[in-house]
Each structure stands twice: as C-alpha cells, then as structure tokens.
Scaffold this motif. Structure first.
Motif, PDB file in Angstrom:
ATOM      1  N   ASN A  97     -74.290  70.081  22.780  1.00 37.86           N
ATOM      2  CA  ASN A  97     -74.245  71.439  23.323  1.00 37.86           C
ATOM      3  C   ASN A  97     -72.885  72.114  23.210  1.00 37.86           C
ATOM      4  O   ASN A  97     -72.721  73.257  23.644  1.00 37.86           O
ATOM      5  CB  ASN A  97     -74.677  71.423  24.791  1.00 37.86           C
ATOM      6  CG  ASN A  97     -76.169  71.166  24.940  1.00 37.86           C
ATOM      7  OD1 ASN A  97     -76.974  71.626  24.124  1.00 37.86           O
ATOM      8  ND2 ASN A  97     -76.546  70.416  25.974  1.00 37.86           N
ATOM      9  N   LEU A  98     -71.895  71.432  22.651  1.00 34.44           N
ATOM     10  CA  LEU A  98     -70.581  72.042  22.499  1.00 34.44           C
ATOM     11  C   LEU A  98     -70.603  73.126  21.414  1.00 34.44           C
ATOM     12  O   LEU A  98     -71.301  73.002  20.408  1.00 34.44           O
ATOM     13  CB  LEU A  98     -69.549  70.976  22.118  1.00 34.44           C
ATOM     14  CG  LEU A  98     -69.258  69.888  23.155  1.00 34.44           C
ATOM     15  CD1 LEU A  98     -68.255  68.880  22.568  1.00 34.44           C
ATOM     16  CD2 LEU A  98     -68.704  70.494  24.439  1.00 34.44           C
ATOM     17  N   ASN A  99     -69.802  74.180  21.632  1.00 33.15           N
ATOM     18  CA  ASN A  99     -69.738  75.265  20.653  1.00 33.15           C
ATOM     19  C   ASN A  99     -69.353  74.761  19.275  1.00 33.15           C
ATOM     20  O   ASN A  99     -69.946  75.148  18.262  1.00 33.15           O
ATOM     21  CB  ASN A  99     -68.714  76.330  21.100  1.00 33.15           C
ATOM     22  CG  ASN A  99     -69.180  77.104  22.313  1.00 33.15           C
ATOM     23  OD1 ASN A  99     -70.375  77.189  22.595  1.00 33.15           O
ATOM     24  ND2 ASN A  99     -68.234  77.682  23.049  1.00 33.15           N
ATOM     25  N   ALA A 100     -68.345  73.899  19.218  1.00 35.05           N
ATOM     26  CA  ALA A 100     -67.861  73.396  17.934  1.00 35.05           C
ATOM     27  C   ALA A 100     -68.937  72.625  17.191  1.00 35.05           C
ATOM     28  O   ALA A 100     -69.055  72.730  15.965  1.00 35.05           O
ATOM     29  CB  ALA A 100     -66.634  72.511  18.153  1.00 35.05           C
ATOM     30  N   MET A 145     -64.145  71.703  28.636  1.00 30.32           N
ATOM     31  CA  MET A 145     -63.241  72.072  27.541  1.00 30.32           C
ATOM     32  C   MET A 145     -63.956  72.964  26.526  1.00 30.32           C
ATOM     33  O   MET A 145     -63.420  73.983  26.103  1.00 30.32           O
ATOM     34  CB  MET A 145     -62.715  70.800  26.859  1.00 30.32           C
ATOM     35  CG  MET A 145     -61.795  69.972  27.727  1.00 30.32           C
ATOM     36  SD  MET A 145     -60.981  68.594  26.856  1.00 30.32           S
ATOM     37  CE  MET A 145     -62.327  67.407  26.737  1.00 30.32           C
ATOM     38  N   ASN A 146     -65.143  72.574  26.123  1.00 28.51           N
ATOM     39  CA  ASN A 146     -66.014  73.323  25.217  1.00 28.51           C
ATOM     40  C   ASN A 146     -65.247  74.078  24.120  1.00 28.51           C
ATOM     41  O   ASN A 146     -65.297  75.312  24.041  1.00 28.51           O
ATOM     42  CB  ASN A 146     -66.875  74.312  26.004  1.00 28.51           C
ATOM     43  CG  ASN A 146     -68.091  74.756  25.197  1.00 28.51           C
ATOM     44  OD1 ASN A 146     -68.464  74.126  24.209  1.00 28.51           O
ATOM     45  ND2 ASN A 146     -68.699  75.861  25.615  1.00 28.51           N
ATOM     46  N   PRO A 147     -64.544  73.369  23.258  1.00 33.66           N
ATOM     47  CA  PRO A 147     -63.712  74.015  22.245  1.00 33.66           C
ATOM     48  C   PRO A 147     -64.536  74.669  21.138  1.00 33.66           C
ATOM     49  O   PRO A 147     -65.700  74.332  20.919  1.00 33.66           O
ATOM     50  CB  PRO A 147     -62.889  72.853  21.690  1.00 33.66           C
ATOM     51  CG  PRO A 147     -63.795  71.672  21.846  1.00 33.66           C
ATOM     52  CD  PRO A 147     -64.513  71.895  23.149  1.00 33.66           C
ATOM     53  N   ASP A 148     -63.908  75.594  20.427  1.00 28.46           N
ATOM     54  CA  ASP A 148     -64.558  76.238  19.286  1.00 28.46           C
ATOM     55  C   ASP A 148     -64.425  75.393  18.027  1.00 28.46           C
ATOM     56  O   ASP A 148     -65.258  75.496  17.118  1.00 28.46           O
ATOM     57  CB  ASP A 148     -63.926  77.614  19.044  1.00 28.46           C
ATOM     58  CG  ASP A 148     -64.122  78.548  20.224  1.00 28.46           C
ATOM     59  OD1 ASP A 148     -65.279  78.867  20.532  1.00 28.46           O
ATOM     60  OD2 ASP A 148     -63.108  78.946  20.838  1.00 28.46           O
ATOM     61  N   SER A 192     -74.913  61.878  22.589  1.00 26.65           N
ATOM     62  CA  SER A 192     -74.955  62.450  23.931  1.00 26.65           C
ATOM     63  C   SER A 192     -75.342  63.929  23.901  1.00 26.65           C
ATOM     64  O   SER A 192     -75.051  64.655  22.944  1.00 26.65           O
ATOM     65  CB  SER A 192     -73.597  62.297  24.616  1.00 26.65           C
ATOM     66  OG  SER A 192     -72.626  63.102  23.976  1.00 26.65           O
ATOM     67  N   LYS A 193     -75.986  64.384  24.983  1.00 21.36           N
ATOM     68  CA  LYS A 193     -76.410  65.788  25.081  1.00 21.36           C
ATOM     69  C   LYS A 193     -75.214  66.719  25.230  1.00 21.36           C
ATOM     70  O   LYS A 193     -75.222  67.843  24.708  1.00 21.36           O
ATOM     71  CB  LYS A 193     -77.360  65.949  26.263  1.00 21.36           C
ATOM     72  CG  LYS A 193     -78.709  65.295  26.061  1.00 21.36           C
ATOM     73  CD  LYS A 193     -79.632  65.547  27.250  1.00 21.36           C
ATOM     74  CE  LYS A 193     -81.002  64.904  27.017  1.00 21.36           C
ATOM     75  NZ  LYS A 193     -81.915  65.132  28.164  1.00 21.36           N
ATOM     76  N   GLU A 216     -68.468  63.710  30.503  1.00 20.46           N
ATOM     77  CA  GLU A 216     -68.900  64.803  31.367  1.00 20.46           C
ATOM     78  C   GLU A 216     -67.886  65.938  31.420  1.00 20.46           C
ATOM     79  O   GLU A 216     -68.195  67.063  31.834  1.00 20.46           O
ATOM     80  CB  GLU A 216     -69.153  64.286  32.789  1.00 20.46           C
ATOM     81  CG  GLU A 216     -70.406  63.431  32.946  1.00 20.46           C
ATOM     82  CD  GLU A 216     -70.269  62.051  32.282  1.00 20.46           C
ATOM     83  OE1 GLU A 216     -69.112  61.587  32.135  1.00 20.46           O
ATOM     84  OE2 GLU A 216     -71.299  61.469  31.912  1.00 20.46           O
ATOM     85  N   PHE A 217     -66.641  65.655  30.986  1.00 24.48           N
ATOM     86  CA  PHE A 217     -65.590  66.667  31.009  1.00 24.48           C
ATOM     87  C   PHE A 217     -65.637  67.561  29.764  1.00 24.48           C
ATOM     88  O   PHE A 217     -65.045  68.643  29.739  1.00 24.48           O
ATOM     89  CB  PHE A 217     -64.219  65.980  31.108  1.00 24.48           C
ATOM     90  CG  PHE A 217     -63.059  66.913  31.254  1.00 24.48           C
ATOM     91  CD1 PHE A 217     -62.991  67.821  32.296  1.00 24.48           C
ATOM     92  CD2 PHE A 217     -62.011  66.881  30.329  1.00 24.48           C
ATOM     93  CE1 PHE A 217     -61.918  68.684  32.429  1.00 24.48           C
ATOM     94  CE2 PHE A 217     -60.929  67.731  30.455  1.00 24.48           C
ATOM     95  CZ  PHE A 217     -60.881  68.639  31.518  1.00 24.48           C
TER      96      PHE A 217
END
Length: 324
Positions: free
Chosen positions: A285-288, A253-256, A280-281, A248-249
């Motif tokens: 959905n992360l940018n990377a 962070m959502n790194p490139d 996992s969703k 969930e964390f």
C-alpha cells in the motif's frame, strides 16, 4: 707525426677515458646517495592518536581502507598495497586498482591479520581513525608507522585531511570541486523532476529493517545533502545513520520513492526478511510501491564505493532512477 707524439696522444686518450669513467662512476654514486637520502627523509604528522613520524616518500605503503586508496590515487598518490574485502567492494574497484598497479591484499571484513600485515613489510600504514580502538592502533604501529586519520570515510572530510598528510591539498581541492559541480547539476535535475517528493533509503537485514536518517552523516550526506533529497517528514530529524523500525511504521513514512538495500555481509542471509517485507500489506500500500518507484541499492555502492569514482557512478544511478 713522430712516434713520440703518437705515444703521448695514446696516453692522453687513455687518461681521458679513465677520468670519464671515474666521473661517470662518481655521478652514479651521487645520484644513488641522493635517492637514498630522499628515501630516508621523514616528517611528523598528527592523526587520531597524536603525532607520528612517517616517511616523506613511502616506498611500500599499505592502505587499510579501499576508499582511502581511491582518494589517494585521485589526488596523485598511488599506494603500493590495499586491503581488499571482495564481498563489500563495488564492482569497478578491482579493475581500478589493477589499472594503477596497486596490489590487493584480500582479507575479512572488520578483522586485521597482524601476522599477514607484518609479512607485507610496509614502511607506512594509512587508515581511517574514527572508530579504531587504541589497542588496534598500537598493534598496527608495531608493524609500521601508522596514520589513523582523524576522520571517517566521508569524502568531503577525509580527502582534505589525507591531502594535508601528503602535501596534495591543491590536487584534492580540484577533485572535490569537479565532483561538486557534477553534484550540483544532478541536484538541479532531480529537483526539477520530483520537486518536494520524499525519498527513503531502506535497509533489509537478516532479522530487522532499518531506515537511513537524513542527518546521520556518512552516506546520509550523499543522499540528503549532496543530492538534496527530501526524507519523509516523520523522520526528517533523525540523526542515526540507520534506525531500526517495525513494518507497521512504514505507512507513517509512506515515501514517494524508495532505494531498497539488500544488506550484503559475509555469512548474512536476508532472503526471509526480504520475502516478509514484499509479502506484507503495508508494503503493497505504499505510494512508492504502487507507483513502481522502488529501486535496488547495493551495499557496496553507497557504503564503500563512494570515493571520487564511485560517488560519480552512484550519482548517475540515482539521477537515472529519479529523472524520467
């Protein structure tokens, strides 16, 4: 020529040959004596646990950390033996040791078989001292004079200290300067390619996930100082080498870019954890992930493979992935 003079000549010739033989024998004895004296020379150095007397010219040196053996070889000191843990060694290192005539002693990670080490008859043992317990050091010292260096495995710290023990400071400085120049060029290329975009080193283990702290020392130095990468803002002050977190964390962070380590360890199964992550969703959905900027990272390459040879290889790999 009279028989008397011929006889005298033969005597003088024989005497000359005898004296020459004696001289040759004497020279060999002097040479052997000098070699013995050189072999028996000792000096006192200081390590993690105090002072230790070691041979000046070890003839059967055993190195307990393969990365330390690489440091030594690159500065011109070739050990005779090294402890080798196959499952955690980088791919290049076995052939590297073979090329330099270093005998690899296979062993299990985090364990010392003192009986096995005793049979090797080392005249000196070299190891990293940080993290070593006094009891372990005492057992090793019963086998041979042991230098447990006051250092971890980080190249910029460990290599100069090793160099001081073996009087190779100049050689060590040259190796480090060459790598620093290569790293500087790589850092410039990366900065031009990705600017201030963020990079996360994510470790997948058999029952948890951890991220590399940018101020955690060890391998963190390579990624976030040597290469100048930017971590996600939310973890920029983390001083732990690796910190556990829940999935969930990840959006915070959502790194490139992500370098994804599938943790390698004997008897260790990460398949379920890796499947859970990729299914996992939050991962999707992360940018990377959406930009296809996720790159595999081998445990051996950035944990035990960061000597002068391995660091250059890892550096090239990171540049290859981040610079189009």
């Amino acid at each position: 020529m009279s028989r008397r003079f011929k006889g005298l000549g033969m005597v003088l010739l024989a005497l000359s040959l005898v004296l020459s033989a004696c001289s040759g024998s004497s020279d060999k004895k002097v040479e052997a004596s000098a070699k013995t004296a050189e072999k028996n020379e000792t000096k006192v150095v200081r390590d993690q646990f105090g002072e230790v007397t070691i041979p000046t010219n070890p003839q059967n040196m055993l190195v307990l950390d393969s990365i330390y053996a690489e440091y030594l070889i690159e500065m011109g000191v070739t050990p005779q033996m090294v402890i080798f843990v196959p499952e955690i060694e980088p791919e290049y290192r076995a052939s590297y040791f073979e090329e330099h005539g270093v005998q690899m002693i296979e062993a299990e990670q985090y364990q010392y078989n003192y009986e096995q080490l005793l049979t090797l008859s080392p005249d000196m043992i070299v190891s990293a001292g940080v993290g070593m317990e006094q009891g372990v050091y005492d057992e090793l010292s019963k086998i041979a004079p042991t230098v447990a260096l006051d250092s971890n495995s980080e190249m910029q710290i460990a290599m100069p200290k090793l160099a001081a023990v073996f009087d190779k400071t100049e050689e060590s400085a040259k190796v480090l300067a060459e790598f620093d120049e290569k790293a500087k060029q790589a850092q410039e290329k990366i900065a031009q390619a990705i600017g201030d975009k963020t990079v996360l080193v994510l470790r997948v283990e058999h029952n948890r996930y951890r991220f590399m702290g940018p101020k955690g020392g060890s391998s963190s130095v390579f990624f976030y100082e040597t290469l100048g990468l930017n971590s996600p803002e939310v973890i920029k002050d983390s001083t732990d080498w690796f910190s556990q977190f829940s999935l969930e964390f990840l959006p915070e962070m959502n790194p490139d870019y992500i370098f994804l380590e599938d943790r390698t360890l004997k008897g260790y199964d990460t398949k379920q954890s890796m499947d859970n992550l990729k299914e996992s969703k939050v991962w999707a959905n992360l940018n990377a992930v959406k930009d296809n900027h996720v790159f595999p990272l081998k445990t051996s390459d950035f944990v035990t493979g960061v000597g002068p040879i391995g660091s250059a290889k890892l550096l090239d790999y990171v540049v290859e992935k981040l610079v189009p």
